[in-house]
Write a protein that holds these residues in place. Structure first.
Motif, short mmCIF file in Angstrom:
data_model
loop_
_atom_site.label_atom_id
_atom_site.label_comp_id
_atom_site.label_asym_id
_atom_site.label_seq_id
_atom_site.Cartn_x
_atom_site.Cartn_y
_atom_site.Cartn_z
N PRO A 56 -26.86 -56.59 35.11
CA PRO A 56 -27.06 -56.98 36.78
C PRO A 56 -28.25 -56.56 36.96
O PRO A 56 -29.22 -55.77 35.96
CB PRO A 56 -26.23 -55.75 36.67
N SER A 57 -28.78 -56.13 38.50
CA SER A 57 -29.88 -55.33 39.07
C SER A 57 -30.14 -54.14 38.41
O SER A 57 -28.99 -53.15 38.38
CB SER A 57 -29.99 -55.70 39.99
N GLY A 58 -31.35 -53.89 38.32
CA GLY A 58 -31.58 -52.82 37.83
C GLY A 58 -31.33 -52.58 36.21
O GLY A 58 -31.44 -50.88 35.61
N SER A 59 -30.73 -53.56 35.44
CA SER A 59 -30.59 -52.80 34.00
C SER A 59 -31.03 -52.65 32.81
O SER A 59 -31.10 -52.59 31.95
CB SER A 59 -29.46 -53.92 33.59
N GLY A 60 -32.49 -52.85 33.16
CA GLY A 60 -34.15 -52.62 32.25
C GLY A 60 -34.61 -54.46 31.54
O GLY A 60 -35.21 -54.18 31.02
N LYS A 61 -34.13 -55.95 32.57
CA LYS A 61 -34.03 -57.22 31.59
C LYS A 61 -35.65 -56.79 32.34
O LYS A 61 -36.42 -57.97 31.25
CB LYS A 61 -33.31 -58.04 32.39
N THR A 62 -36.58 -57.02 33.53
CA THR A 62 -37.50 -57.19 33.92
C THR A 62 -39.01 -55.97 32.62
O THR A 62 -39.86 -56.44 31.72
CB THR A 62 -38.27 -57.10 35.31
N THR A 63 -38.15 -55.24 32.40
CA THR A 63 -39.03 -54.09 31.90
C THR A 63 -39.28 -54.28 30.54
O THR A 63 -39.67 -54.65 29.93
CB THR A 63 -38.62 -52.93 31.98
N LEU A 88 -36.55 -40.99 33.93
CA LEU A 88 -35.77 -42.44 34.06
C LEU A 88 -35.84 -42.93 33.20
O LEU A 88 -37.14 -44.00 32.26
CB LEU A 88 -36.43 -43.47 35.64
N PHE A 123 -39.56 -44.12 32.25
CA PHE A 123 -40.71 -43.91 33.55
C PHE A 123 -40.09 -42.82 34.03
O PHE A 123 -39.40 -42.35 34.73
CB PHE A 123 -40.73 -45.02 34.56
N GLU A 153 -36.81 -65.66 35.04
CA GLU A 153 -36.16 -65.15 37.00
C GLU A 153 -36.69 -66.84 37.13
O GLU A 153 -36.57 -66.32 38.34
CB GLU A 153 -35.53 -64.35 37.42
N ALA A 189 -36.07 -46.85 31.29
CA ALA A 189 -35.40 -48.75 32.15
C ALA A 189 -34.89 -48.90 31.01
O ALA A 189 -34.15 -50.12 30.84
CB ALA A 189 -36.46 -48.85 32.66
P1 ATP Z 1 -33.51 -57.02 38.57
O1 ATP Z 1 -32.83 -57.67 38.11
O2 ATP Z 1 -33.34 -55.82 40.21
O3 ATP Z 1 -35.15 -56.87 39.04
P2 ATP Z 1 -33.50 -55.28 36.00
O4 ATP Z 1 -32.85 -55.53 35.30
O5 ATP Z 1 -34.76 -56.31 35.76
O6 ATP Z 1 -33.46 -55.57 37.68
P3 ATP Z 1 -35.85 -53.49 35.82
O7 ATP Z 1 -36.82 -53.76 36.85
O8 ATP Z 1 -36.26 -53.21 34.73
O9 ATP Z 1 -34.13 -54.11 36.39
O10 ATP Z 1 -35.64 -51.75 36.13
C1 ATP Z 1 -34.76 -51.35 35.74
C2 ATP Z 1 -34.79 -49.97 36.32
O11 ATP Z 1 -36.09 -49.27 35.69
C3 ATP Z 1 -34.43 -49.66 37.36
O12 ATP Z 1 -33.73 -48.09 37.79
C4 ATP Z 1 -36.27 -49.69 38.00
O13 ATP Z 1 -36.02 -49.13 38.75
C5 ATP Z 1 -36.80 -48.48 37.05
N1 ATP Z 1 -38.43 -49.29 37.05
C6 ATP Z 1 -38.56 -50.76 36.25
N2 ATP Z 1 -40.02 -50.19 36.83
C7 ATP Z 1 -40.81 -49.51 37.63
C8 ATP Z 1 -42.10 -48.58 37.70
N3 ATP Z 1 -42.65 -49.32 37.27
N4 ATP Z 1 -41.56 -47.19 37.55
C9 ATP Z 1 -40.75 -46.46 37.80
N5 ATP Z 1 -38.80 -46.29 37.59
C10 ATP Z 1 -39.07 -48.14 37.42
#
Ligand code: ATP
Length: 354
Positions: A40-47, A19, A16, A163, A21
């Motif tokens: 952990p939160s922000g590690s990129g799982k959702t992406t 960054l 992104f 989740e 992700a």
């Molecule tokens: P959580 O458990 O908090 O949901 P996660 O492990 O699922 O976290 P992601 O949501 O995949 O993590 O985010 C990974 C990184 O990518 C984070 O730094 C987030 O801020 C960034 N990110 C996610 N989606 C976008 C987007 N659409 N635009 C810019 N940055 C993004």
């Protein structure tokens, strides 16, 4: 028997702007597997999950479904289905209408739809008289099952879970984790699940992938990840540990500068110079209480915690906290602040890198 892979990830990356992700992920998920991505939160799982489900395109690498590249195939054109944390049910519709929705949009006749819906309700242990019940009158657990039944009505090759249990209270969540694992067995489908809860991942999964800062740092069965974590991060993520820095000393012993002593270790990993010694609380012993141990440290009993089937003890050694666990049937009898000797056997320790 190793099953064939259904999903292949080759260097999958998502940026992104500046960054990263998701950072060059290689992974094979096998057909029928319950695979959980944890981190952990922000590690990129959702992406990562959104790319697998077709809601986001990778900026690098390839995603293959049964050998075919699907990078740019949109979600609704993929033979996969997502169950969200919000469940995304139609609130003003009945259980039956919700479950039958995928069948309706595919043009199935009402009688066939109803028959398939009732079959799915039986499979998910939803009583038949719920067919006409509004989903708003269902409990959290029942709604969860309705959402799952609706996802299964699409007859997907892979079900993704974002989740789904995180907003549910502890007791129900524990029940649903096991139910979901049972449903996975019954359906034989491939489940790919994300969570930040290690406990949830351990209970349900065939294999777990641990993510950190966009990278997949370790993939293995719950047992492999728990007993042979690859590094300090994974060992700490997989539950409470006793952990301290050590280095290789003379005669193959481990030197601890913190405790100004050396320890014996079972097998020294090739090339080990320095890193961390990890001992799970259940492998720590109270020496001299009928237990012989190879490595010992003297400290003071600082506190006791009731964990249900186990009791956890905190012992402080030279200002450092050690945790020990015992089964309730075998409590350790000592007063707080009493001097105690704690220890462990070389075979019960794990050496990890930073
Ligand atoms: P959580 O458990 O908090 O949901 P996660 O492990 O699922 O976290 P992601 O949501 O995949 O993590 O985010 C990974 C990184 O990518 C984070 O730094 C987030 O801020 C960034 N990110 C996610 N989606 C976008 C987007 N659409 N635009 C810019 N940055 C993004």
């Amino acid at each position: 028997m190793i099953r064939p892979s259904i999903l292949d990830l080759k260097g999958v990356t998502k940026q992104f702007g500046g960054l990263t992700a998701v950072d060059h992920i290689d992974l094979q998920v096998r057909e029928g597997e319950f695979f959980t991505i944890v981190g952990p939160s922000g590690s990129g799982k959702t992406t990562l999950l959104r790319m697998l489900a077709g809601m986001e395109s990778p900026t690098g690498g390839d995603i293959l479904l049964k050998g075919e590249r699907i990078n740019d195939v949109p979600a609704n054109k993929r033979p996969t289905c997502m169950v969200f944390q919000s469940l995304a049910l139609f609130p003003h519709r009945t259980v039956g209408e919700n479950i039958e929705f995928p069948l309706k949009i595919r043009g199935q006749a009402p009688a066939a739809r109803r028959e398939r819906c009732l079959q799915l309700m039986r499979q998910l242990r939803l009583p038949e008289n719920y067919y006409g019940k509004s989903v708003t009158k269902c409990s959290g657990g029942e709604r969860q099952r309705v959402a799952l039944a609706r996802a299964l009505a699409y007859d997907p090759q892979i079900l993704f879970f974002d989740e789904p249990l995180s907003a549910i209270d502890y007791k129900l969540r524990k029940t649903l984790e096991k139910e979901l694992k049972d449903i996975h067995r019954e359906t034989g489908k491939t489940f790919i699940y994300i969570t930040h809860s290690l406990e949830e991942a351990m209970v349900m999964s065939d294999r777990i992938g641990v993510m950190r800062a966009g990278k997949l740092v370790q993939v293995g069965t719950p047992n492999e990840i728990y007993t042979t974590p690859k590094d300090k991060f994974v060992s700490e993520f997989m539950g409470e540990v006793n952990l301290f820095d050590v280095r290789l000393g003379e005669g193959g012993r481990l030197v601890s500068d913190t405790f100004k002593t050396s320890f014996s270790i079972g097998a020294m990993p090739a090339g080990f110079r320095q890193g961390y010694l990890v001992i799970r609380p259940e492998f720590m012993r109270f020496a001299g209480d009928g237990e012989e141990v190879e490595n010992r440290l003297t400290g003071k009993l600082y506190n006791e915690y009731e964990l249900g089937s186990r009791i956890q003890y905190q012992v402080r050694v030279a200002g450092h906290v050690f945790l020990l666990e015992r089964l309730r049937q075998r409590p350790f009898r000592a007063r707080l602040d009493e001097d105690v000797v704690v220890g462990w056997n070389a075979k019960d320790s794990i050496l990890v890198a930073d």
